[in-house]
Every structure is written in structure tokens, then in C-alpha cells.
Design an enzyme around this catalytic site. Sequence first.
Site, PDB file in Angstrom:
ATOM      1  N   HIS A 135       0.937  -1.208  -0.041  1.00 48.92           N
ATOM      2  CA  HIS A 135      -0.148   0.039   0.137  1.00 48.92           C
ATOM      3  C   HIS A 135       0.832   1.393  -0.161  1.00 48.92           C
ATOM      4  CE1 HIS A 135      -3.734  -2.174   0.066  1.00 48.92           C
ATOM      5  NE2 HIS A 135      -3.607  -2.462   1.367  1.00 48.92           N
ATOM      6  N   GLU A 243      -7.131   0.091   7.341  1.00 49.60           N
ATOM      7  CA  GLU A 243      -6.807   1.174   6.494  1.00 49.60           C
ATOM      8  C   GLU A 243      -5.632   0.874   5.611  1.00 49.60           C
ATOM      9  OE1 GLU A 243      -8.698   3.652   6.116  1.00 49.60           O
ATOM     10  OE2 GLU A 243      -9.949   4.149   7.846  1.00 49.60           O
ATOM     11  N   CYS A 244      -5.767   1.568   4.302  1.00 49.30           N
ATOM     12  CA  CYS A 244      -4.558   1.230   3.192  1.00 49.30           C
ATOM     13  C   CYS A 244      -3.344   2.091   3.659  1.00 49.30           C
ATOM     14  CB  CYS A 244      -5.075   1.479   1.996  1.00 49.30           C
ATOM     15  SG  CYS A 244      -5.433   3.318   1.732  1.00 49.30           S
ATOM     16  N   GLY A 245      -3.538   3.181   4.423  1.00 45.99           N
ATOM     17  CA  GLY A 245      -2.390   3.877   4.665  1.00 45.99           C
ATOM     18  C   GLY A 245      -2.712   5.568   4.295  1.00 45.99           C
TER      19      GLY A 245
END
Length: 248
Positions: A135, A243-245
Site C-alpha cells: 500500500h 486502512e490502506c495508509g
Amino acid sequence: MVSCVEAQSRNPLQSTPRLDFDPSQLDLTELNRRFESATPQEILAWALATVPNLVQMTSFSMGAITHMLYHELQARIPVIFLDTLHLFPETLQTAEKAKHFYNLELHTYRAAASRDDFIAQYGDRLWERDVDRFHQVTKVEPMERALEELSAQAWITGRRRDQSANRQIMPILERDPHGRLKINPLANWTHKDLWRYTFAHHVLYNPLHDQGYTSIGDQPLTTKVEAEEDERAGRWRGSIKTECGIHN
């Protein structure tokens, strides 16, 4: 929903755009208090009238914000799309349809020129070996590059408080780690509100939603969701990741 003219005239928070705009000078506590009763269109109209360099970030899942900006408010601002090179074909098709339907000022960012180039540089199935690195490479770094190259002072997201437990206290306005203004106009909308608007205004949306996908990300990391599950349960299934970041 209010029209472009109504949003411009009724918005009590509207101001004149400033060339010397500084996000750090905004009183976000007061603005968030006042925006709690505002519509997404009023929030967007305020942002358009206040921020000189404003952009929208979209995953081409649900198109409500793009529709509000480009159709209702007649605002032509840069739209950032992060093509991770691991997306569903339906996501890319929705992006192409929206680009032509709204005549978007679309800026697509990638970590590499192609999927093959990505594999040559980072190896195959990076998401299995190191999902955080995956990510970081496919989303966080391209996003930061996009915001910097477009000189963005504020960016619009489509996040909502009812999407997950870690988003329940999300403010409408916040600052990202680099001091940019981050705007969440749909924060106090529900899943039903979003679909009600989508159907009422014939808004383009990713057809995967009709196949049981309620939150759509990378193809190898996204699964269908059962009726009793949370909206984002199909993301990183079997993992504690939420969350992906790009929103951490």
C-alpha cells in the site's frame, strides 16, 4: 438536494478565495461545529470559495461527490485517481465512464507504468509478503506525489463515519500530516443517505456494488460482504488491517 445556485446563495460559511490561503490559520473546531448541520453541497461550496488549490481524491466506487462538484456546483477541479495496477476491471471501466461523462480533469497516478513493470521492480504478489509495503508503494507514495505536483492545499475524500469503528469520530475538516486541509463532506451521511442520493440523481457507481461488494479496493484484497457484515468487512479479510495508509 440543493442546486448549484442554492448552495452558493444559502451557504452561511461562504467566503472569498484568498491567494494567501493558509490551512493552519483556520479554526477547525469552530468550522466543524458549524458544518455539522450543513449539507455536503454547502461544505463543498465553502471549500470551492475558500481554497485556491483544491482537489478531489476518488476510487471510483461511489460517485456522489464527483456528481456534486461537476454537475451540481459546476466546479472543474483536479480529480486524483490512484491506479494501483491491481484494481478490478470494473473499477477502471467506471473511471473511464466518469471521465467522459463529466469531462473530468482526471489525474491518474501509478507506482509503475504497467503491472509487469511493477512485478519486475517489487516482485509478484507483494501484498502477500508485505501488505503495508504494497500500500505504501501503490497508494501512499503516488498520492503524496499527486498532491505535491498539483500544489494541493486541500483534498476532498468520500469517507463516512458509519463505514467503520475507527472512522466514527472523524471530523468534517481536519489536517493531514503535511498540514493540508482534508475535507470529508459525507462524514455525517449514512450508507442509506449515499444510495438515496445515488439513485435520485442517477449517479455513476461501480457495478461491483451490485455483485455484493460494499467497499472496493484492490482485487486480491477485496471480497464480497454478507448482509450482516460491516460495510468494509470485505477489505483485508482475515486481517486486523482497517486502512490502506492514505487515511492513517
